[in-house]
Write a protein that holds these residues in place. Structure first.
Motif, PDB file in Angstrom:
ATOM      1  N   LEU A 114      41.152  34.634  34.348  1.00  5.57           N
ATOM      2  CA  LEU A 114      42.570  34.732  34.688  1.00  5.57           C
ATOM      3  C   LEU A 114      42.964  36.150  35.078  1.00  5.57           C
ATOM      4  O   LEU A 114      43.829  36.353  35.937  1.00  5.57           O
ATOM      5  CB  LEU A 114      43.402  34.252  33.489  1.00  5.57           C
ATOM      6  CG  LEU A 114      44.919  34.156  33.661  1.00  5.57           C
ATOM      7  CD1 LEU A 114      45.281  33.210  34.805  1.00  5.57           C
ATOM      8  CD2 LEU A 114      45.553  33.688  32.360  1.00  5.57           C
ATOM      9  N   VAL A 115      42.336  37.147  34.470  1.00  2.00           N
ATOM     10  CA  VAL A 115      42.709  38.544  34.731  1.00  2.00           C
ATOM     11  C   VAL A 115      41.670  39.286  35.568  1.00  2.00           C
ATOM     12  O   VAL A 115      41.728  40.510  35.681  1.00  2.00           O
ATOM     13  CB  VAL A 115      42.960  39.302  33.407  1.00  2.00           C
ATOM     14  CG1 VAL A 115      44.063  38.620  32.602  1.00  2.00           C
ATOM     15  CG2 VAL A 115      41.682  39.412  32.570  1.00  2.00           C
ATOM     16  N   ALA A 116      40.750  38.548  36.161  1.00  7.38           N
ATOM     17  CA  ALA A 116      39.675  39.192  36.917  1.00  7.38           C
ATOM     18  C   ALA A 116      40.187  40.032  38.067  1.00  7.38           C
ATOM     19  O   ALA A 116      39.536  40.996  38.479  1.00  7.38           O
ATOM     20  CB  ALA A 116      38.695  38.130  37.430  1.00  7.38           C
ATOM     21  N   ASP A 117      41.365  39.693  38.601  1.00  7.15           N
ATOM     22  CA  ASP A 117      41.937  40.442  39.727  1.00  7.15           C
ATOM     23  C   ASP A 117      42.886  41.545  39.281  1.00  7.15           C
ATOM     24  O   ASP A 117      43.585  42.136  40.104  1.00  7.15           O
ATOM     25  CB  ASP A 117      42.682  39.492  40.662  1.00  7.15           C
ATOM     26  CG  ASP A 117      43.886  38.824  39.990  1.00  7.15           C
ATOM     27  OD1 ASP A 117      43.893  38.730  38.735  1.00  7.15           O
ATOM     28  OD2 ASP A 117      44.816  38.400  40.696  1.00  7.15           O
ATOM     29  N   MET A 118      42.916  41.832  37.970  1.00  8.22           N
ATOM     30  CA  MET A 118      43.833  42.835  37.429  1.00  8.22           C
ATOM     31  C   MET A 118      43.038  43.962  36.767  1.00  8.22           C
ATOM     32  O   MET A 118      42.686  43.872  35.583  1.00  8.22           O
ATOM     33  CB  MET A 118      44.803  42.208  36.422  1.00  8.22           C
ATOM     34  CG  MET A 118      45.710  41.142  37.009  1.00  8.22           C
ATOM     35  SD  MET A 118      46.888  40.481  35.796  1.00  8.22           S
ATOM     36  CE  MET A 118      47.949  41.926  35.540  1.00  8.22           C
ATOM     37  N   MET A 124      50.940  32.455  30.039  1.00  7.36           N
ATOM     38  CA  MET A 124      50.292  33.692  30.476  1.00  7.36           C
ATOM     39  C   MET A 124      50.148  33.694  31.997  1.00  7.36           C
ATOM     40  O   MET A 124      50.420  34.697  32.667  1.00  7.36           O
ATOM     41  CB  MET A 124      48.926  33.804  29.800  1.00  7.36           C
ATOM     42  CG  MET A 124      48.249  35.154  29.938  1.00  7.36           C
ATOM     43  SD  MET A 124      48.921  36.374  28.801  1.00  7.36           S
ATOM     44  CE  MET A 124      47.542  37.515  28.692  1.00  7.36           C
ATOM     45  N   GLU A 125      49.730  32.562  32.537  1.00  3.25           N
ATOM     46  CA  GLU A 125      49.452  32.468  33.967  1.00  3.25           C
ATOM     47  C   GLU A 125      50.719  32.470  34.804  1.00  3.25           C
ATOM     48  O   GLU A 125      50.734  33.050  35.905  1.00  3.25           O
ATOM     49  CB  GLU A 125      48.655  31.197  34.243  1.00  3.25           C
ATOM     50  CG  GLU A 125      48.254  31.029  35.697  1.00  3.25           C
ATOM     51  CD  GLU A 125      47.356  29.827  35.916  1.00  3.25           C
ATOM     52  OE1 GLU A 125      46.856  29.665  37.035  1.00  3.25           O
ATOM     53  OE2 GLU A 125      47.155  29.045  34.958  1.00  3.25           O
ATOM     54  N   THR A 126      51.797  31.854  34.315  1.00  6.50           N
ATOM     55  CA  THR A 126      52.997  31.674  35.138  1.00  6.50           C
ATOM     56  C   THR A 126      54.131  32.638  34.811  1.00  6.50           C
ATOM     57  O   THR A 126      55.032  32.811  35.631  1.00  6.50           O
ATOM     58  CB  THR A 126      53.529  30.232  35.007  1.00  6.50           C
ATOM     59  OG1 THR A 126      53.871  29.971  33.631  1.00  6.50           O
ATOM     60  CG2 THR A 126      52.485  29.220  35.464  1.00  6.50           C
ATOM     61  N   VAL A 127      54.087  33.272  33.629  1.00  9.51           N
ATOM     62  CA  VAL A 127      55.196  34.133  33.209  1.00  9.51           C
ATOM     63  C   VAL A 127      54.743  35.566  32.935  1.00  9.51           C
ATOM     64  O   VAL A 127      55.251  36.525  33.522  1.00  9.51           O
ATOM     65  CB  VAL A 127      55.896  33.559  31.949  1.00  9.51           C
ATOM     66  CG1 VAL A 127      56.994  34.502  31.456  1.00  9.51           C
ATOM     67  CG2 VAL A 127      56.470  32.173  32.246  1.00  9.51           C
ATOM     68  N   ALA A 128      53.775  35.740  32.049  1.00  6.93           N
ATOM     69  CA  ALA A 128      53.450  37.078  31.554  1.00  6.93           C
ATOM     70  C   ALA A 128      52.679  37.929  32.556  1.00  6.93           C
ATOM     71  O   ALA A 128      52.910  39.143  32.641  1.00  6.93           O
ATOM     72  CB  ALA A 128      52.657  36.975  30.248  1.00  6.93           C
ATOM     73  N   LEU A 129      51.761  37.327  33.299  1.00  5.53           N
ATOM     74  CA  LEU A 129      50.910  38.119  34.186  1.00  5.53           C
ATOM     75  C   LEU A 129      51.462  38.344  35.593  1.00  5.53           C
ATOM     76  O   LEU A 129      51.269  39.433  36.157  1.00  5.53           O
ATOM     77  CB  LEU A 129      49.521  37.491  34.274  1.00  5.53           C
ATOM     78  CG  LEU A 129      48.681  37.557  32.999  1.00  5.53           C
ATOM     79  CD1 LEU A 129      47.333  36.895  33.224  1.00  5.53           C
ATOM     80  CD2 LEU A 129      48.495  38.996  32.524  1.00  5.53           C
TER      81      LEU A 129
END
Length: 258
Positions: A81-85, A44-49
Protein backbone atom coordinates in the motif's frame (compact mmCIF):
# COMPACT_ATOMS: atom_id res chain seq x y z
CA UNK A 1 13.75 21.24 9.51
CA UNK A 2 12.78 17.57 9.69
CA UNK A 3 9.05 16.86 9.92
CA UNK A 4 8.13 13.51 11.51
CA UNK A 5 4.67 11.99 11.61
CA UNK A 6 3.71 8.95 13.69
CA UNK A 7 0.96 6.56 12.62
CA UNK A 8 0.05 3.62 14.83
CA UNK A 9 -1.36 0.85 12.64
CA UNK A 10 -3.01 -1.68 14.95
CA UNK A 11 0.01 -1.68 17.26
CA UNK A 12 -0.76 -3.77 20.40
CA UNK A 13 0.37 -1.36 23.08
CA UNK A 14 0.15 -1.93 26.79
CA UNK A 15 -2.21 0.88 27.78
CA UNK A 16 -3.16 3.69 25.42
CA UNK A 17 -6.57 2.31 24.53
CA UNK A 18 -9.94 3.30 25.91
CA UNK A 19 -11.14 -0.20 25.03
CA UNK A 20 -9.74 -2.34 27.83
CA UNK A 21 -8.48 -5.92 27.53
CA UNK A 22 -7.49 -8.37 30.23
CA UNK A 23 -4.31 -9.53 28.48
CA UNK A 24 -2.04 -8.57 25.61
CA UNK A 25 -3.16 -11.74 23.82
CA UNK A 26 -6.77 -10.58 24.02
CA UNK A 27 -5.77 -7.16 22.69
CA UNK A 28 -3.88 -8.70 19.77
CA UNK A 29 -6.86 -10.88 18.90
CA UNK A 30 -9.11 -7.80 18.94
CA UNK A 31 -6.77 -5.70 16.82
CA UNK A 32 -6.09 -8.37 14.21
CA UNK A 33 -9.66 -9.59 13.82
CA UNK A 34 -10.37 -9.85 10.08
CA UNK A 35 -13.39 -7.51 10.03
CA UNK A 36 -11.52 -4.82 11.94
CA UNK A 37 -8.38 -5.11 9.80
CA UNK A 38 -10.41 -4.84 6.60
CA UNK A 39 -11.91 -1.58 7.89
CA UNK A 40 -8.49 -0.23 8.94
CA UNK A 41 -6.97 -0.97 5.55
CA UNK A 42 -9.91 0.62 3.77
CA UNK A 43 -9.58 3.80 5.85
CA UNK A 44 -5.80 3.86 5.47
CA UNK A 45 -6.14 3.53 1.71
CA UNK A 46 -8.98 6.02 1.19
CA UNK A 47 -8.52 8.57 4.00
CA UNK A 48 -5.17 8.56 5.81
CA UNK A 49 -2.70 8.08 2.96
CA UNK A 50 -4.08 10.02 -0.06
CA UNK A 51 -3.74 13.37 1.70
CA UNK A 52 -0.10 12.59 2.50
CA UNK A 53 0.65 11.49 -1.04
CA UNK A 54 -0.51 14.88 -2.27
CA UNK A 55 1.22 17.15 0.24
CA UNK A 56 2.38 20.40 -1.30
CA UNK A 57 5.56 19.93 0.75
CA UNK A 58 6.53 16.27 0.38
CA UNK A 59 9.61 16.53 2.62
CA UNK A 60 8.47 14.61 5.70
CA UNK A 61 8.77 11.20 7.32
CA UNK A 62 5.79 9.08 8.36
CA UNK A 63 6.83 6.40 10.83
CA UNK A 64 4.15 3.71 10.70
CA UNK A 65 4.32 1.56 13.81
CA UNK A 66 3.07 -2.02 13.71
CA UNK A 67 3.37 -4.90 16.10
CA UNK A 68 6.03 -7.53 15.56
CA UNK A 69 3.15 -10.01 15.76
CA UNK A 70 1.32 -8.50 12.77
CA UNK A 71 0.50 -11.45 10.50
CA UNK A 72 2.58 -11.61 7.34
CA UNK A 73 -0.45 -11.19 5.08
CA UNK A 74 -1.19 -7.83 6.69
CA UNK A 75 2.45 -6.71 6.77
CA UNK A 76 2.82 -7.53 3.08
CA UNK A 77 -0.42 -5.74 2.28
CA UNK A 78 0.70 -2.64 4.17
CA UNK A 79 4.08 -2.63 2.43
CA UNK A 80 2.36 -2.83 -0.95
CA UNK A 81 0.00 0.00 0.00
CA UNK A 82 2.85 2.41 0.76
CA UNK A 83 5.33 1.20 -1.85
CA UNK A 84 4.92 4.46 -3.79
CA UNK A 85 5.51 6.63 -0.70
CA UNK A 86 9.22 7.09 0.09
CA UNK A 87 8.22 9.11 3.16
CA UNK A 88 6.84 6.02 4.92
CA UNK A 89 9.03 3.99 7.26
CA UNK A 90 7.38 0.87 8.68
CA UNK A 91 8.69 0.02 12.14
CA UNK A 92 7.76 -3.18 13.99
CA UNK A 93 7.93 -3.38 17.77
CA UNK A 94 7.00 -5.85 20.48
CA UNK A 95 4.14 -4.91 22.79
CA UNK A 96 5.25 -2.29 25.29
CA UNK A 97 3.96 0.56 27.39
CA UNK A 98 2.18 2.87 24.99
CA UNK A 99 3.83 6.23 25.57
CA UNK A 100 7.28 4.80 26.21
CA UNK A 101 7.29 2.99 22.87
CA UNK A 102 5.89 5.97 20.96
CA UNK A 103 8.44 8.37 22.44
CA UNK A 104 11.30 6.04 21.57
CA UNK A 105 10.06 5.57 18.00
CA UNK A 106 9.85 9.32 17.45
CA UNK A 107 13.28 10.01 18.91
CA UNK A 108 14.79 7.18 16.85
CA UNK A 109 13.33 8.79 13.72
CA UNK A 110 15.21 12.07 14.24
CA UNK A 111 18.05 12.19 11.73
CA UNK A 112 19.90 14.74 13.86
CA UNK A 113 18.84 15.06 17.52
CA UNK A 114 20.87 18.26 17.77
CA UNK A 115 18.65 19.94 15.17
CA UNK A 116 15.07 21.09 15.74
CA UNK A 117 12.17 19.10 14.33
CA UNK A 118 8.42 19.21 13.89
CA UNK A 119 6.26 16.26 14.92
CA UNK A 120 2.66 15.22 14.40
CA UNK A 121 0.42 12.24 15.05
CA UNK A 122 -1.60 10.79 12.19
CA UNK A 123 -4.33 8.29 13.01
CA UNK A 124 -5.04 5.69 10.35
CA UNK A 125 -8.63 6.91 9.96
CA UNK A 126 -7.99 10.67 9.75
CA UNK A 127 -6.93 13.03 6.97
CA UNK A 128 -5.12 16.36 6.99
CA UNK A 129 -5.21 19.08 4.39
CA UNK A 130 -2.80 18.63 1.50
CA UNK A 131 -0.94 21.76 2.62
CA UNK A 132 -0.54 20.64 6.24
CA UNK A 133 3.24 20.05 6.16
CA UNK A 134 3.80 23.29 4.24
CA UNK A 135 1.77 25.25 6.78
CA UNK A 136 3.57 23.64 9.73
CA UNK A 137 6.87 24.91 8.40
CA UNK A 138 5.41 28.32 7.54
CA UNK A 139 4.05 28.70 11.08
CA UNK A 140 7.51 28.10 12.52
CA UNK A 141 8.85 30.88 10.31
CA UNK A 142 5.97 33.20 11.20
CA UNK A 143 6.41 32.62 14.94
CA UNK A 144 10.18 32.28 15.11
CA UNK A 145 10.55 34.70 18.03
CA UNK A 146 8.20 32.71 20.26
CA UNK A 147 9.60 29.37 19.19
CA UNK A 148 13.21 30.40 19.80
CA UNK A 149 12.47 30.85 23.50
CA UNK A 150 10.86 27.46 24.21
CA UNK A 151 11.80 23.80 24.12
CA UNK A 152 8.39 22.78 22.79
CA UNK A 153 5.54 24.69 21.14
CA UNK A 154 2.26 23.20 19.92
CA UNK A 155 0.79 24.23 16.56
CA UNK A 156 -2.94 23.58 16.43
CA UNK A 157 -4.97 23.83 13.23
CA UNK A 158 -8.28 23.65 15.02
CA UNK A 159 -10.90 23.90 12.28
CA UNK A 160 -11.94 20.70 10.57
CA UNK A 161 -14.57 18.12 9.82
CA UNK A 162 -16.01 15.17 11.65
CA UNK A 163 -17.28 12.81 8.97
CA UNK A 164 -18.77 9.43 8.26
CA UNK A 165 -18.16 7.79 4.90
CA UNK A 166 -21.29 5.95 3.85
CA UNK A 167 -22.27 4.03 0.71
CA UNK A 168 -24.61 6.89 -0.23
CA UNK A 169 -22.01 9.63 0.24
CA UNK A 170 -19.99 11.53 2.82
CA UNK A 171 -21.83 12.93 5.84
CA UNK A 172 -19.88 15.63 7.68
CA UNK A 173 -19.98 18.59 10.05
CA UNK A 174 -17.47 21.43 10.06
CA UNK A 175 -16.46 22.63 13.50
CA UNK A 176 -13.90 24.13 15.84
CA UNK A 177 -12.07 21.31 17.63
CA UNK A 178 -9.04 22.52 19.57
CA UNK A 179 -6.28 20.00 20.24
CA UNK A 180 -7.70 17.11 18.25
CA UNK A 181 -5.03 14.61 17.20
CA UNK A 182 -5.53 15.43 13.53
CA UNK A 183 -3.64 18.50 12.22
CA UNK A 184 -1.95 19.08 15.59
CA UNK A 185 1.81 19.52 15.44
CA UNK A 186 4.62 20.29 17.86
CA UNK A 187 7.97 22.02 17.52
CA UNK A 188 10.82 20.32 19.40
CA UNK A 189 14.03 22.26 20.09
CA UNK A 190 17.55 20.98 19.35
CA UNK A 191 18.67 18.40 21.90
CA UNK A 192 15.22 18.12 23.49
CA UNK A 193 14.08 14.52 23.97
CA UNK A 194 10.45 15.35 24.57
CA UNK A 195 8.00 14.30 21.84
CA UNK A 196 4.41 14.96 20.93
CA UNK A 197 3.67 11.61 22.60
CA UNK A 198 4.90 12.85 25.98
CA UNK A 199 1.57 14.64 26.34
CA UNK A 200 -2.13 13.87 26.02
CA UNK A 201 -3.15 15.84 22.94
CA UNK A 202 -6.03 17.64 24.66
CA UNK A 203 -3.72 18.78 27.49
CA UNK A 204 -0.85 20.24 25.46
CA UNK A 205 -1.79 23.80 26.38
CA UNK A 206 -1.06 23.04 30.04
CA UNK A 207 2.60 22.37 29.35
CA UNK A 208 3.73 24.69 26.56
CA UNK A 209 2.76 27.72 24.51
CA UNK A 210 0.37 26.89 21.71
CA UNK A 211 -0.21 28.58 18.36
CA UNK A 212 -3.81 28.28 17.21
CA UNK A 213 -4.76 28.68 13.56
CA UNK A 214 -8.52 28.55 12.94
CA UNK A 215 -8.55 30.06 9.45
CA UNK A 216 -9.26 27.04 7.23
CA UNK A 217 -10.47 23.42 7.44
CA UNK A 218 -7.32 21.40 8.02
CA UNK A 219 -8.49 17.90 8.95
CA UNK A 220 -11.14 15.24 8.61
CA UNK A 221 -11.74 12.94 11.55
CA UNK A 222 -13.80 9.96 10.47
CA UNK A 223 -16.32 8.11 12.58
CA UNK A 224 -16.27 4.37 12.07
CA UNK A 225 -16.92 1.08 13.76
CA UNK A 226 -13.65 0.96 15.69
CA UNK A 227 -12.93 4.54 16.81
CA UNK A 228 -11.20 3.91 20.12
CA UNK A 229 -12.19 7.34 21.44
CA UNK A 230 -15.88 6.65 20.82
CA UNK A 231 -16.17 3.38 22.69
CA UNK A 232 -17.43 4.93 25.93
CA UNK A 233 -20.60 6.55 24.65
CA UNK A 234 -19.34 9.85 23.23
CA UNK A 235 -22.16 11.70 21.48
CA UNK A 236 -21.92 11.79 17.71
CA UNK A 237 -22.42 15.25 16.15
CA UNK A 238 -25.19 15.91 13.64
CA UNK A 239 -23.80 15.18 10.20
CA UNK A 240 -25.16 16.38 6.86
CA UNK A 241 -24.61 14.70 3.51
CA UNK A 242 -22.13 16.70 1.43
CA UNK A 243 -23.40 18.31 -1.75
CA UNK A 244 -21.33 18.67 -4.91
CA UNK A 245 -19.44 21.68 -3.52
CA UNK A 246 -18.65 19.82 -0.31
CA UNK A 247 -17.41 16.78 -2.19
CA UNK A 248 -15.21 19.02 -4.33
CA UNK A 249 -13.69 20.54 -1.18
CA UNK A 250 -12.96 17.09 0.29
CA UNK A 251 -11.30 16.18 -3.00
CA UNK A 252 -9.20 19.36 -3.27
CA UNK A 253 -8.26 19.81 0.40
CA UNK A 254 -8.03 16.23 1.69
CA UNK A 255 -7.76 14.02 -1.43
CA UNK A 256 -10.82 12.10 -0.23
CA UNK A 257 -12.74 10.94 -3.29
CA UNK A 258 -16.02 9.07 -3.43
Amino acid sequence: MQVIGLCRFSYPAVGGFQVEHDSIEERIAYLYAEERMEERFHLMETVALPCLREQTDPDFTLVTLVGDSLPDRYRNRLEALVADMPQVEIVAAAPGRHRDVMKQVLNDARRNPDAPCLQFRHDDDDAVSVDFVERLRQTVRDCSGLIANHQTVAIDFCQGYVARLEDNGIHAALGHHPYFVAALGMYVAPGCRQTIMNFAHHRLARFMPTITLPDAPMFVRTLNGHNDSRQKGAKEPDLLRLDAAGLAEFDARFAIRR
